[in-house]
Scaffold this motif. Structure first.
Motif, PDB file in Angstrom:
ATOM      1  N   GLN A   1       0.832  -1.209   0.000  1.00 33.39           N
ATOM      2  CA  GLN A   1       0.000   0.000   0.000  1.00 33.39           C
ATOM      3  C   GLN A   1       0.862   1.252   0.000  1.00 33.39           C
ATOM      4  O   GLN A   1       0.529   2.246  -0.669  1.00 33.39           O
ATOM      5  N   LYS A   2       1.965   1.222   0.717  1.00 32.07           N
ATOM      6  CA  LYS A   2       2.872   2.379   0.735  1.00 32.07           C
ATOM      7  C   LYS A   2       3.474   2.619  -0.648  1.00 32.07           C
ATOM      8  O   LYS A   2       3.570   3.766  -1.105  1.00 32.07           O
ATOM      9  N   ALA A   3       3.854   1.528  -1.312  1.00 34.69           N
ATOM     10  CA  ALA A   3       4.442   1.677  -2.644  1.00 34.69           C
ATOM     11  C   ALA A   3       3.421   2.207  -3.641  1.00 34.69           C
ATOM     12  O   ALA A   3       3.746   3.041  -4.497  1.00 34.69           O
ATOM     13  N   ARG A   4       2.190   1.743  -3.532  1.00 29.30           N
ATOM     14  CA  ARG A   4       1.155   2.105  -4.514  1.00 29.30           C
ATOM     15  C   ARG A   4       0.591   3.500  -4.292  1.00 29.30           C
ATOM     16  O   ARG A   4       0.377   4.252  -5.253  1.00 29.30           O
ATOM     17  N   TRP A   5       0.318   3.849  -3.028  1.00 30.80           N
ATOM     18  CA  TRP A   5      -0.378   5.103  -2.743  1.00 30.80           C
ATOM     19  C   TRP A   5       0.461   6.129  -1.983  1.00 30.80           C
ATOM     20  O   TRP A   5       0.410   7.319  -2.285  1.00 30.80           O
ATOM     21  N   LEU A   6       1.218   5.673  -0.982  1.00 29.95           N
ATOM     22  CA  LEU A   6       1.897   6.628  -0.113  1.00 29.95           C
ATOM     23  C   LEU A   6       3.094   7.300  -0.781  1.00 29.95           C
ATOM     24  O   LEU A   6       3.278   8.513  -0.656  1.00 29.95           O
ATOM     25  N   LYS A   7       3.924   6.540  -1.468  1.00 34.42           N
ATOM     26  CA  LYS A   7       5.108   7.130  -2.103  1.00 34.42           C
ATOM     27  C   LYS A   7       4.750   8.268  -3.060  1.00 34.42           C
ATOM     28  O   LYS A   7       5.356   9.343  -2.990  1.00 34.42           O
ATOM     29  N   PRO A   8       3.775   8.078  -3.977  1.00 32.64           N
ATOM     30  CA  PRO A   8       3.415   9.200  -4.860  1.00 32.64           C
ATOM     31  C   PRO A   8       2.842  10.387  -4.098  1.00 32.64           C
ATOM     32  O   PRO A   8       3.031  11.546  -4.499  1.00 32.64           O
TER      33      PRO A   8
ATOM     34  N   SER B   1      -8.600  14.116  -6.227  1.00 28.38           N
ATOM     35  CA  SER B   1      -7.802  13.173  -5.441  1.00 28.38           C
ATOM     36  C   SER B   1      -7.558  11.887  -6.222  1.00 28.38           C
ATOM     37  O   SER B   1      -8.432  11.416  -6.945  1.00 28.38           O
ATOM     38  N   ALA B   2      -6.391  11.306  -6.022  1.00 32.72           N
ATOM     39  CA  ALA B   2      -6.084  10.024  -6.652  1.00 32.72           C
ATOM     40  C   ALA B   2      -6.706   8.872  -5.883  1.00 32.72           C
ATOM     41  O   ALA B   2      -7.119   7.875  -6.478  1.00 32.72           O
ATOM     42  N   PHE B   3      -6.768   9.013  -4.548  1.00 33.22           N
ATOM     43  CA  PHE B   3      -7.326   7.929  -3.751  1.00 33.22           C
ATOM     44  C   PHE B   3      -7.947   8.475  -2.478  1.00 33.22           C
ATOM     45  O   PHE B   3      -7.755   9.641  -2.115  1.00 33.22           O
ATOM     46  N   ALA B   4      -8.722   7.601  -1.824  1.00 31.36           N
ATOM     47  CA  ALA B   4      -9.414   7.970  -0.591  1.00 31.36           C
ATOM     48  C   ALA B   4      -9.165   6.923   0.479  1.00 31.36           C
ATOM     49  O   ALA B   4      -8.980   5.739   0.190  1.00 31.36           O
ATOM     50  N   ILE B   5      -9.169   7.372   1.720  1.00 32.56           N
ATOM     51  CA  ILE B   5      -9.282   6.485   2.873  1.00 32.56           C
ATOM     52  C   ILE B   5     -10.737   6.566   3.321  1.00 32.56           C
ATOM     53  O   ILE B   5     -11.242   7.656   3.614  1.00 32.56           O
ATOM     54  N   VAL B   6     -11.418   5.425   3.338  1.00 29.85           N
ATOM     55  CA  VAL B   6     -12.857   5.385   3.617  1.00 29.85           C
ATOM     56  C   VAL B   6     -13.111   4.626   4.913  1.00 29.85           C
ATOM     57  O   VAL B   6     -12.614   3.509   5.092  1.00 29.85           O
TER      58      VAL B   6
ATOM     59  N   PRO C   1     -10.744  -4.818  -2.955  1.00 30.48           N
ATOM     60  CA  PRO C   1     -10.071  -6.087  -2.660  1.00 30.48           C
ATOM     61  C   PRO C   1      -9.549  -6.139  -1.219  1.00 30.48           C
ATOM     62  O   PRO C   1      -9.293  -5.098  -0.595  1.00 30.48           O
ATOM     63  N   GLU C   2      -9.376  -7.359  -0.732  1.00 31.53           N
ATOM     64  CA  GLU C   2      -8.867  -7.574   0.623  1.00 31.53           C
ATOM     65  C   GLU C   2      -7.556  -6.832   0.858  1.00 31.53           C
ATOM     66  O   GLU C   2      -7.331  -6.261   1.926  1.00 31.53           O
ATOM     67  N   GLY C   3      -6.693  -6.797  -0.138  1.00 30.15           N
ATOM     68  CA  GLY C   3      -5.393  -6.159   0.015  1.00 30.15           C
ATOM     69  C   GLY C   3      -5.445  -4.653   0.154  1.00 30.15           C
ATOM     70  O   GLY C   3      -4.429  -4.030   0.481  1.00 30.15           O
ATOM     71  N   ASP C   4      -6.625  -4.061  -0.082  1.00 30.11           N
ATOM     72  CA  ASP C   4      -6.760  -2.611   0.025  1.00 30.11           C
ATOM     73  C   ASP C   4      -7.417  -2.184   1.336  1.00 30.11           C
ATOM     74  O   ASP C   4      -7.745  -1.005   1.504  1.00 30.11           O
TER      75      ASP C   4
ATOM     76  N   ASP D   1     -20.676  -6.595  11.782  1.00 30.60           N
ATOM     77  CA  ASP D   1     -20.803  -6.739  13.239  1.00 30.60           C
ATOM     78  C   ASP D   1     -20.888  -5.390  13.946  1.00 30.60           C
ATOM     79  O   ASP D   1     -20.912  -5.330  15.175  1.00 30.60           O
ATOM     80  N   GLY D   2     -20.908  -4.303  13.179  1.00 29.55           N
ATOM     81  CA  GLY D   2     -21.045  -2.967  13.751  1.00 29.55           C
ATOM     82  C   GLY D   2     -19.738  -2.252  14.002  1.00 29.55           C
ATOM     83  O   GLY D   2     -19.737  -1.052  14.302  1.00 29.55           O
ATOM     84  N   SER D   3     -18.604  -2.941  13.900  1.00 28.26           N
ATOM     85  CA  SER D   3     -17.306  -2.303  14.119  1.00 28.26           C
ATOM     86  C   SER D   3     -16.881  -1.507  12.882  1.00 28.26           C
ATOM     87  O   SER D   3     -17.404  -1.721  11.783  1.00 28.26           O
ATOM     88  N   ALA D   4     -15.938  -0.591  13.072  1.00 28.30           N
ATOM     89  CA  ALA D   4     -15.500   0.289  11.982  1.00 28.30           C
ATOM     90  C   ALA D   4     -14.151  -0.163  11.433  1.00 28.30           C
ATOM     91  O   ALA D   4     -13.274  -0.595  12.183  1.00 28.30           O
ATOM     92  N   THR D   5     -14.005  -0.059  10.127  1.00 24.12           N
ATOM     93  CA  THR D   5     -12.767  -0.462   9.450  1.00 24.12           C
ATOM     94  C   THR D   5     -12.451   0.563   8.369  1.00 24.12           C
ATOM     95  O   THR D   5     -13.349   1.163   7.777  1.00 24.12           O
ATOM     96  N   MET D   6     -11.151   0.764   8.096  1.00 24.44           N
ATOM     97  CA  MET D   6     -10.712   1.688   7.051  1.00 24.44           C
ATOM     98  C   MET D   6     -10.338   0.921   5.787  1.00 24.44           C
ATOM     99  O   MET D   6      -9.809  -0.189   5.856  1.00 24.44           O
ATOM    100  N   PHE D   7     -10.584   1.567   4.645  1.00 21.00           N
ATOM    101  CA  PHE D   7     -10.253   0.989   3.353  1.00 21.00           C
ATOM    102  C   PHE D   7      -9.593   2.042   2.476  1.00 21.00           C
ATOM    103  O   PHE D   7      -9.874   3.234   2.596  1.00 21.00           O
ATOM    104  N   LEU D   8      -8.721   1.584   1.586  1.00 19.65           N
ATOM    105  CA  LEU D   8      -8.111   2.432   0.569  1.00 19.65           C
ATOM    106  C   LEU D   8      -8.778   2.149  -0.762  1.00 19.65           C
ATOM    107  O   LEU D   8      -9.060   1.000  -1.098  1.00 19.65           O
ATOM    108  N   THR D   9      -9.019   3.218  -1.533  1.00 16.32           N
ATOM    109  CA  THR D   9      -9.599   3.012  -2.854  1.00 16.32           C
ATOM    110  C   THR D   9      -9.184   4.116  -3.813  1.00 16.32           C
ATOM    111  O   THR D   9      -9.117   5.291  -3.431  1.00 16.32           O
ATOM    112  N   ASP D  10      -8.875   3.720  -5.044  1.00 11.29           N
ATOM    113  CA  ASP D  10      -8.687   4.719  -6.094  1.00 11.29           C
ATOM    114  C   ASP D  10     -10.012   5.448  -6.293  1.00 11.29           C
ATOM    115  O   ASP D  10     -11.083   4.837  -6.269  1.00 11.29           O
TER     116      ASP D  10
END
Length: 393
Positions: free
Chosen positions: A112-119, A171-176, A225-228, A182-191
């Motif tokens: 994820q760092k290589a794909r989104w963070l470095k740019p 924006s190129a991508f978002a953190i959602v 995807p799971e990896g995001d 189950d009601g818990s909160a999770t973050m996702f990356l997406t173009d």
């Protein structure tokens, strides 16, 4: 705490101050400064200048190309950058990218760092943070999260609407942030170009300092995807605190620079403008406002430095950052409001940068938690009282 700047810190402050004065401030009247922030073309021109000056994305780690600044170092640089509305854009330390960079350095996977963070650190892309929702969704109370994420095979499917999303346009991508089954909160990356993501409208706002402005964004069956997935399942709110506590403080740092600019402008005007046979600065009513400005600026800087020092010591500083957010947002706002008053007609027109700072800063008392919410949280902690061991000491 030692408030004396080291030679390295003083050099960094002077380098940043010269860069803002010599390379950035002349662009403040550029037609590419729009009601929805500087255009991408202007942003890239400013980014290139900061890159040449060795000041680009200074808060990022050295491994990613930044300067690896401590929180106290950031207090020095961010204040100087904030002296111009375009300074944080030029140095790539503006919201929401600055907070997203900090979060991803701590939580993102190497891929994820290589794909989104470095740019992002390189200033080549922008990002947004999608958490706030229209009523009855999450705002100051994140437990009201309505956007959902459900598993479908190896993917997650996101549905929901987000509002006041800074920088979404372009924006190129978002953190959602989304709520799991189950009601818990999770973050996702997406173009941002993924099917199902729609920017419904760009909101007209008081401020004009954030590239891309603010938007209403809809997610309809967005497959991720799971990896995001960003971080662990169910730890979205905990990860958000990793971002929000330092981000509250960096807002205080940047806006301190803006408040100082407003004060400096008011001081110069009050010394030169005459009324009733003497300069405005010689009139007690004006001199008292200038004195109060100095008091508020000094107080805000002390609060920022103390909280930054706590973070550098490894303290999570959640309580301290809430206090800093309230104290600084209100003190810095008072400085700008008084500066408008001193400038008179000049202060409410484009004859002065202060009117622009006034419009830009008003939202500071709202975003990353309104003052009232932070006061409520501080009050709850006071009501619970100290632990017995603390009383014994």
């Amino acid at each position: 705490m030692d408030f004396q700047l080291t030679p390295e810190q003083d050099d960094l402050r002077q380098r940043t101050r010269r860069f803002i004065a010599d390379e950035v401030m002349s662009f403040e009247t550029d037609p590419r400064c729009t009601p929805h922030g500087p255009t991408e073309d202007l942003r890239q021109e400013l980014i290139a200048r900061a890159r040449s000056a060795g000041l680009l994305t200074p808060h990022a780690s050295r491994e990613l190309g930044g300067l690896g600044l401590s929180h106290v170092d950031k207090a020095i640089v961010f204040e100087e950058a904030g002296y111009s509305p375009l300074g944080p854009v030029a140095l790539n330390i503006h919201a929401p990218d600055e907070g997203n960079i900090h979060l991803m350095e701590l939580v993102a996977t190497p891929a994820q760092k290589a794909r989104w963070l470095k740019p992002l650190v390189g200033g080549h892309t922008r990002s947004c943070f999608c958490m706030t929702e229209p009523a009855p969704g999450a705002g100051s109370d994140p437990s009201m999260l309505q956007t959902t994420a459900r598993r479908d095979g190896s993917d997650y499917v996101i549905d929901g609407t987000k509002i006041h999303i800074t920088g979404a346009v372009g924006s190129a991508f978002a953190i959602v942030m989304a709520r799991m089954e189950d009601g818990s909160a999770t973050m996702f990356l997406t173009d941002m170009e993924r099917p199902g993501i729609t920017i419904e409208r760009q909101l007209d706002a008081l401020d004009s300092c954030f590239t891309g402005g603010h938007a209403l964004v809809r997610f309809d069956g967005v497959r991720i995807p799971e990896g995001d997935r960003l971080g662990e399942i169910g730890l979205g709110l905990r990860h958000a605190q990793l971002r929000l506590a330092p981000a509250r403080l960096t807002h205080c740092m940047r806006w301190l620079g803006a408040a100082r600019r407003a004060h400096d402008t008011a001081v110069a005007y009050a010394r030169e403008r005459e009324a009733f046979g003497q300069s405005l600065a010689s009139h007690e009513g004006v001199s008292f406002m200038l004195a109060d400005n100095e008091l508020d600026l000094h107080t805000a800087r002390l609060v920022i430095w103390h909280c930054a020092w706590l973070l550098d010591q490894g303290d999570q500083a959640g309580h301290a950052s809430s206090m800093a957010k309230v104290l600084c947002s209100e003190a810095e706002w008072r400085v700008v409001d008084r500066s408008v008053q001193i400038l008179g007609g000049r202060g409410v027109t484009d004859l002065s940068i202060v009117s622009r700072i006034f419009s830009d800063m008003r939202a500071f008392r709202i975003y990353d938690g309104p003052s009232e919410v932070h006061r409520w949280r501080i009050g709850r902690q006071i009501a619970r009282g100290p632990r017995p061991a603390e009383v014994a000491r």
